[in-house]
Design a protein around this motif. Sequence first.
Motif, PDB file in Angstrom:
ATOM      1  N   GLY A 183      39.697  30.969  24.494  1.00  0.00           N
ATOM      2  CA  GLY A 183      38.304  31.309  24.223  1.00  0.00           C
ATOM      3  C   GLY A 183      37.764  32.296  25.242  1.00  0.00           C
ATOM      4  N   LEU A 184      38.148  32.114  26.493  1.00  0.00           N
ATOM      5  CA  LEU A 184      37.744  33.036  27.557  1.00  0.00           C
ATOM      6  C   LEU A 184      38.296  34.436  27.287  1.00  0.00           C
ATOM      7  CD1 LEU A 184      37.723  32.206  31.312  1.00  0.00           C
ATOM      8  CD2 LEU A 184      38.848  34.275  30.535  1.00  0.00           C
ATOM      9  N   ALA A 185      39.579  34.515  26.885  1.00  0.00           N
ATOM     10  CA  ALA A 185      40.191  35.817  26.595  1.00  0.00           C
ATOM     11  C   ALA A 185      39.510  36.490  25.409  1.00  0.00           C
ATOM     12  CB  ALA A 185      41.690  35.641  26.322  1.00  0.00           C
ATOM     13  N   LYS A 186      39.159  35.700  24.396  1.00  0.00           N
ATOM     14  CA  LYS A 186      38.487  36.262  23.228  1.00  0.00           C
ATOM     15  C   LYS A 186      37.131  36.842  23.605  1.00  0.00           C
ATOM     16  CE  LYS A 186      39.088  34.239  19.356  1.00  0.00           C
ATOM     17  NZ  LYS A 186      39.064  33.283  18.198  1.00  0.00           N
ATOM     18  N   GLN A 187      36.401  36.140  24.456  1.00  0.00           N
ATOM     19  CA  GLN A 187      35.118  36.640  24.915  1.00  0.00           C
ATOM     20  C   GLN A 187      35.275  37.889  25.782  1.00  0.00           C
ATOM     21  OE1 GLN A 187      32.852  35.618  22.978  1.00  0.00           O
ATOM     22  NE2 GLN A 187      31.438  34.620  24.414  1.00  0.00           N
ATOM     23  N   MET A 188      36.349  37.939  26.555  1.00  0.00           N
ATOM     24  CA  MET A 188      36.608  39.127  27.356  1.00  0.00           C
ATOM     25  C   MET A 188      36.873  40.335  26.455  1.00  0.00           C
ATOM     26  SD  MET A 188      39.538  39.739  30.298  1.00  0.00           S
ATOM     27  CE  MET A 188      38.743  38.705  31.539  1.00  0.00           C
ATOM     28  N   ASP A 189      37.655  40.119  25.410  1.00  0.00           N
ATOM     29  CA  ASP A 189      37.964  41.214  24.485  1.00  0.00           C
ATOM     30  C   ASP A 189      36.706  41.710  23.772  1.00  0.00           C
ATOM     31  OD1 ASP A 189      40.637  41.021  25.146  1.00  0.00           O
ATOM     32  OD2 ASP A 189      41.143  39.751  23.436  1.00  0.00           O
ATOM     33  N   GLU A 190      35.926  40.771  23.274  1.00  0.00           N
ATOM     34  CA  GLU A 190      34.751  41.155  22.482  1.00  0.00           C
ATOM     35  C   GLU A 190      33.643  41.742  23.343  1.00  0.00           C
ATOM     36  OE1 GLU A 190      33.474  37.961  20.020  1.00  0.00           O
ATOM     37  OE2 GLU A 190      35.307  37.989  18.793  1.00  0.00           O
ATOM     38  N   GLY A 191      33.630  41.409  24.632  1.00  0.00           N
ATOM     39  CA  GLY A 191      32.594  41.922  25.512  1.00  0.00           C
ATOM     40  C   GLY A 191      32.984  43.163  26.280  1.00  0.00           C
ATOM     41  N   SER A 192      34.179  43.716  26.012  1.00  0.00           N
ATOM     42  CA  SER A 192      34.631  44.907  26.749  1.00  0.00           C
ATOM     43  C   SER A 192      33.808  46.135  26.366  1.00  0.00           C
ATOM     44  CB  SER A 192      36.118  45.161  26.470  1.00  0.00           C
ATOM     45  OG  SER A 192      36.341  45.395  25.086  1.00  0.00           O
ATOM     46  N   ARG A 220      37.344  54.431  31.838  1.00  0.00           N
ATOM     47  CA  ARG A 220      37.799  53.057  31.960  1.00  0.00           C
ATOM     48  C   ARG A 220      37.240  52.188  30.856  1.00  0.00           C
ATOM     49  NH1 ARG A 220      36.767  51.921  38.434  1.00  0.00           N
ATOM     50  NH2 ARG A 220      38.779  52.674  39.204  1.00  0.00           N
ATOM     51  N   THR A 221      37.909  51.074  30.636  1.00  0.00           N
ATOM     52  CA  THR A 221      37.378  50.035  29.766  1.00  0.00           C
ATOM     53  C   THR A 221      37.009  48.850  30.642  1.00  0.00           C
ATOM     54  OG1 THR A 221      38.755  50.721  27.893  1.00  0.00           O
ATOM     55  CG2 THR A 221      37.848  48.494  27.827  1.00  0.00           C
ATOM     56  N   TYR A 222      35.710  48.590  30.741  1.00  0.00           N
ATOM     57  CA  TYR A 222      35.225  47.488  31.552  1.00  0.00           C
ATOM     58  C   TYR A 222      35.188  46.216  30.710  1.00  0.00           C
ATOM     59  CZ  TYR A 222      33.706  50.905  35.035  1.00  0.00           C
ATOM     60  OH  TYR A 222      33.667  51.910  35.978  1.00  0.00           O
ATOM     61  N   ALA A 223      35.444  45.098  31.361  1.00  0.00           N
ATOM     62  CA  ALA A 223      35.451  43.813  30.660  1.00  0.00           C
ATOM     63  C   ALA A 223      34.638  42.790  31.430  1.00  0.00           C
ATOM     64  CB  ALA A 223      36.884  43.316  30.468  1.00  0.00           C
ATOM     65  N   PRO A 224      34.122  41.770  30.745  1.00  0.00           N
ATOM     66  CA  PRO A 224      33.384  40.708  31.437  1.00  0.00           C
ATOM     67  C   PRO A 224      34.219  40.062  32.538  1.00  0.00           C
ATOM     68  CG  PRO A 224      33.063  40.543  29.069  1.00  0.00           C
ATOM     69  CD  PRO A 224      34.117  41.591  29.284  1.00  0.00           C
ATOM     70  N   ASN A 225      33.556  39.705  33.600  1.00  0.00           N
ATOM     71  CA  ASN A 225      34.244  39.123  34.754  1.00  0.00           C
ATOM     72  C   ASN A 225      33.579  37.851  35.265  1.00  0.00           C
ATOM     73  OD1 ASN A 225      32.032  40.683  35.463  1.00  0.00           O
ATOM     74  ND2 ASN A 225      32.837  41.248  37.457  1.00  0.00           N
ATOM     75  N   HIS A 234      39.233  47.030  33.296  1.00  0.00           N
ATOM     76  CA  HIS A 234      38.796  47.118  34.695  1.00  0.00           C
ATOM     77  C   HIS A 234      37.720  46.075  34.923  1.00  0.00           C
ATOM     78  CE1 HIS A 234      37.941  48.854  38.608  1.00  0.00           C
ATOM     79  NE2 HIS A 234      36.661  48.820  38.302  1.00  0.00           N
ATOM     80  N   LEU A 235      37.907  45.256  35.966  1.00  0.00           N
ATOM     81  CA  LEU A 235      36.920  44.254  36.336  1.00  0.00           C
ATOM     82  C   LEU A 235      36.178  44.718  37.581  1.00  0.00           C
ATOM     83  CD1 LEU A 235      39.070  41.007  35.896  1.00  0.00           C
ATOM     84  CD2 LEU A 235      37.667  42.189  34.195  1.00  0.00           C
ATOM     85  N   MET A 236      34.861  44.707  37.532  1.00  0.00           N
ATOM     86  CA  MET A 236      34.071  45.208  38.655  1.00  0.00           C
ATOM     87  C   MET A 236      34.138  44.277  39.863  1.00  0.00           C
ATOM     88  SD  MET A 236      30.794  47.238  37.134  1.00  0.00           S
ATOM     89  CE  MET A 236      30.043  45.932  36.170  1.00  0.00           C
ATOM     90  N   THR A 237      34.420  43.007  39.641  1.00  0.00           N
ATOM     91  CA  THR A 237      34.663  42.044  40.721  1.00  0.00           C
ATOM     92  C   THR A 237      35.759  41.100  40.237  1.00  0.00           C
ATOM     93  OG1 THR A 237      33.106  40.339  39.961  1.00  0.00           O
ATOM     94  CG2 THR A 237      32.206  42.116  41.347  1.00  0.00           C
ATOM     95  N   PRO A 238      36.405  40.378  41.132  1.00  0.00           N
ATOM     96  CA  PRO A 238      37.365  39.358  40.676  1.00  0.00           C
ATOM     97  C   PRO A 238      36.673  38.370  39.742  1.00  0.00           C
ATOM     98  CG  PRO A 238      37.590  39.725  43.030  1.00  0.00           C
ATOM     99  CD  PRO A 238      36.363  40.480  42.609  1.00  0.00           C
ATOM    100  N   PRO A 239      37.397  37.804  38.781  1.00  0.00           N
ATOM    101  CA  PRO A 239      36.781  36.877  37.830  1.00  0.00           C
ATOM    102  C   PRO A 239      36.158  35.671  38.518  1.00  0.00           C
ATOM    103  CG  PRO A 239      38.965  37.536  37.081  1.00  0.00           C
ATOM    104  CD  PRO A 239      38.823  38.031  38.483  1.00  0.00           C
ATOM    105  N   ARG A 240      35.070  35.194  37.942  1.00  0.00           N
ATOM    106  CA  ARG A 240      34.430  33.974  38.395  1.00  0.00           C
ATOM    107  C   ARG A 240      34.286  33.031  37.213  1.00  0.00           C
ATOM    108  NH1 ARG A 240      29.426  36.678  41.547  1.00  0.00           N
ATOM    109  NH2 ARG A 240      29.668  38.095  39.791  1.00  0.00           N
TER     110      ARG A 240
END
Length: 292
Positions: free
Chosen positions: A35-44, A50-55, A94-100
């Motif tokens: 579910g986390l990966a799906k949200q990352m994909d849909e929120g990119s 670059r392609t930014y993604a949720p972090n 690309h993640l602007m910060t390490p994932p939290r």
Amino acid sequence: MGFLRQIEKRMESLVEGIFGRAFRRQVHPVEIAKGLAKQMDEGSMVSVSRTYAPNDFTVHLSEADSESIQVYQSSLRDELIQYATTHAQSKNYHLMTPPRVRFTTEETLRFGEFGVTAKLTGGDGPRERGAPQDTSGQTRIFRTDDTSGEAKGGDQGTAVISPEEAKKQGLARETVEVIVEGGKTYPLEGRGPWSVGRSDENDIVVADPNVSRRHARLVRSENGFVVEDLGSTNGTLLDGAPIDRERIESGDELTFGGVNARFVQRGGEEGDRSSDPDFFGNLTARRDPRGR
């Protein structure tokens, strides 16, 4: 992609082991990861280069599911962070910060339901040029196969992955460890870092007078693992070459003050190289650690 599948297997292994007993009919760790990966994909978001993604992720759980993970919530958080990092690498995000990752309890969620809120944020530091603005994040609700009906909002939910299905998909459990000459094995679990030295206070103890009390350390980075010498008296070698800080790969030979050790990173389907006759002592130029 192979390493991502190994991480998925590690998530699934929580279901098979002591973690899984609490999840038999509840939310499974691997479902949260997917579910986390799906949200990352849909929120990119695609920028110029670059392609930014949720972090930043919030996992919403029902009261029953939340109670079940309390005793190992920290371990599960570490697994999800590693999963998100690896998923981003596999998609060239690309993640602007390490994932939290954080967990919260929602009274409105029923047993077997969970939500994931994914935000894209630059954190408190200076923002990169061309980076998008922070997003407020969208929450998506998932439902396990163990509960009836469809997920809220028309989502079909995420399916529980059985050990048999995981094997079909080629998922492999990742094992990371350091094997010191003489046979002592030290598993590298969690996020680290792991200290190496003569003192018993270290995570990896090498009881040899040529090894400094705090000799070196191993660090899990975004791109894998790194070994770093801590100003030791007799130095740290990687495949026979002295180093200060270098990335390491499975099968690499490390030498701490004259004592050899092997870094091993493998999936459950792979062979154990520690039984090879050539396991220690053969420094026949596999690669130059400074020339990678």
